[in-house]
Design an enzyme around this catalytic site. Structure first.
Site, PDB file in Angstrom:
ATOM      1  N   HIS A  74     -22.356   8.620  -7.113  1.00  0.00           N
ATOM      2  CA  HIS A  74     -22.977   8.517  -8.436  1.00  0.00           C
ATOM      3  C   HIS A  74     -21.926   9.045  -9.412  1.00  0.00           C
ATOM      4  CE1 HIS A  74     -26.851   8.068  -6.372  1.00  0.00           C
ATOM      5  NE2 HIS A  74     -26.584   9.167  -5.700  1.00  0.00           N
ATOM      6  N   ARG A 233     -39.717   6.749  -2.485  1.00  0.00           N
ATOM      7  CA  ARG A 233     -40.535   7.388  -3.521  1.00  0.00           C
ATOM      8  C   ARG A 233     -40.401   6.640  -4.851  1.00  0.00           C
ATOM      9  NH1 ARG A 233     -36.110  11.278  -3.106  1.00  0.00           N
ATOM     10  NH2 ARG A 233     -35.154  11.512  -5.153  1.00  0.00           N
ATOM     11  N   HIS A 296     -27.992   9.857   3.759  1.00  0.00           N
ATOM     12  CA  HIS A 296     -28.421  11.209   4.138  1.00  0.00           C
ATOM     13  C   HIS A 296     -29.099  11.214   5.520  1.00  0.00           C
ATOM     14  CE1 HIS A 296     -27.212  12.456   0.205  1.00  0.00           C
ATOM     15  NE2 HIS A 296     -28.186  11.796  -0.401  1.00  0.00           N
ATOM     16  N   ASP A 347     -20.968  11.193  -3.169  1.00  0.00           N
ATOM     17  CA  ASP A 347     -22.302  11.417  -3.720  1.00  0.00           C
ATOM     18  C   ASP A 347     -22.259  12.067  -5.105  1.00  0.00           C
ATOM     19  OD1 ASP A 347     -25.015  11.654  -4.041  1.00  0.00           O
ATOM     20  OD2 ASP A 347     -25.402  12.774  -2.214  1.00  0.00           O
TER      21      ASP A 347
HETATM   22 ZN   LIG Z   1     -27.371   9.684  -3.847  1.00  0.00          ZN
END
Ligand SMILES: [Zn+2]
Length: 455
Positions: A74, A233, A296, A347
């Site tokens: 990101h 989610r 993850h 990440d």
């Molecule tokens: Zn991520």
């Protein structure tokens, strides 16, 4: 054509001495052959057995290895790396960090995103990464919180990232993220999450526009596309079904990336909302296969990992970020021993060094096992080489390439290392991963070209 001569090249079939790697105009490896012997000036002097001088190499290195793919990034979070390291006084966690991350977005505009991403991608490249998968959900920049993204704002931020990758000369897999809900059970988006949400029709048009852009032959495959449901989610079962149908129609076989089981609360909430853990639900309801990267998977159960192994999915481990956020331990020793596919990701970009991700994978395994040299293969007792090969093979798959290393036809993404003359290549790569005593980055090659690092 770029020609790199190496004392040792780590090819798909192992170390090859005195090799010349040619990268063709299409950005792929054209050939790997014996490096030409240097012309003997005495032969030229006497005119006997005169021969054509070999083409000079564009660069020489002690070691050439495949550049590491960064399979989860990101870029915007690089702007806050190192600035969220103070206690808030009430149980700091992933979730309190996430609030700070949301706050950091208030003042970020498209020019700021491009500056941050350019600096990051250059840094990733100089540290050994030659390609990056950008998991991109920041579909609207600047302005007031509470306003949703549109096609125009999503194109603006995607193109800022594409320009940043081009400026750094790093291959980009852009993964526009589908982000629809604030939590399981179609929870409303919070005002600070609204900028991540795109209507389905806008998402489709964004993919169509980026596909046209990526097809430009001048880019030589340096811009690729995949799809990414943010998580279970933020995408409900209906969203996921829609997204996979869109993939089938527009980008069949492209990479699919999703965040799963990073936090115990996420696993608990999935059980309550879906009746299963995120990984169990995905395996039961989606065509998870070798094109999928599960990011993850920290809290995966042994049974879930067996299922992912059978399906050939890749688990992307982001060790420095997972450590920074206190996520927990992924059982990397078991996954490695079972031959599970793994890639690594920078990440949040609190760590930007390719070798550091691998070093800490091995170190967490050593700390748990109270043993040394844990993540090795039967044919390779060196964790540096074993981890590098695995992270390249898995990372290439995560970025949409089936080629696990250096071979004709594989992506022309190389890392050149300088080391101590006479040091065996496995020792040199171990030194690069663990100590950096004598082995350092000398340069990189990507389809965008050759870049040498100053010593
Ligand atoms: Zn991520």
């Amino acid at each position: 054509m770029i020609r790199i001569d190496a004392r040792w090249a780590l090819t798909e079939t192992g170390w090859r001495p005195d090799a010349r790697v040619h990268i063709g105009e299409d950005g792929r490896i054209a050939s790997i052959e014996a490096a030409p012997a240097q012309a003997d000036p005495r032969v030229e002097l006497h005119g006997a057995a005169r021969r054509t001088a070999p083409e000079p190499a564009d660069a020489t290195a002690d070691l050439v290895v495949p550049g590491l793919p960064d399979a989860h990034c990101h870029a915007f979070q690089y702007g806050m790396a190192g600035l969220a390291e103070r206690a808030g006084g009430h149980g700091d966690s992933f979730w309190t960090w996430r609030e700070r991350m949301y706050t950091s977005l208030a003042s970020l505009d498209a020019a700021g995103l491009e500056r941050t991403a350019t600096a990051l991608y250059r840094r990733l490249r100089s540290a050994g990464y030659t390609s990056v998968a950008e998991f991109h959900y920041l579909h609207r920049l600047g302005g007031e919180p509470g306003r949703r993204a549109s096609l125009a704002t999503a194109l603006e931020s995607s193109q800022a990232l594409a320009r940043a990758a081009a400026a750094a000369g790093i291959t980009l897999l852009l993964l526009p993220v589908l982000y629809r809900w604030g939590g399981f059970g179609r929870a409303e988006l919070g005002p600070r999450q609204a900028r991540f949400a795109l209507a389905r029709d806008d998402y489709r048009r964004l993919i169509e526009a980026l596909l046209l852009q990526a097809a430009d032959p001048a880019l030589r495959g340096t811009l690729r596309l995949g799809v990414a449901p943010h998580s279970l989610r933020a995408c409900d079962p209906e969203d996921l079904r829609w997204l996979l149908e869109l993939r089938e129609a527009l980008l069949p076989d492209c990479p699919v990336h999703i965040h799963v089981s990073e936090q115990p609360a996420e696993v608990r909430d999935a059980r309550a909302a879906l009746g299963q853990t995120p990984i169990a639900w995905l395996c039961a309801n989606a065509p998870v296969d070798h094109r999928w990267t599960l990011v993850h998977a920290t809290h995966a159960t042994p049974g879930e990992l067996r299922e992912l192994r059978t399906r050939g999915a890749t688990v992307c481990l982001c060790t420095t970020t997972e450590a920074n956020l206190g996520d927990g331990f992924f059982p990397v020793e078991d996954w490695f021993a079972a031959g599970g596919r793994m890639s690594v990701g920078s990440d949040s970009n609190v760590g930007t060094d390719a070798a550091e991700e691998l070093r800490w994978l091995e170190y967490q395994a050593r700390l748990r096992r109270q043993a040394r040299a844990v993540l090795v293969d039967p044919d390779c007792p060196h964790p540096g080489t074993a981890l590098w090969r695995r992270a390249v093979a898995g990372g290439r798959l995560s970025l949409g390439s089936d080629r696990p290393g250096l071979a004709p036809g594989a992506p022309g993404e190389l890392l050149m290392l300088s080391s101590e003359p006479g040091l065996p290549p496995d020792d040199a790569l171990d030194d690069f991963v663990f100590a950096r005593r004598v082995t350092r980055v000398a340069g990189t090659v990507t389809p965008a070209g050759l870049r040498l690092e100053s010593a």
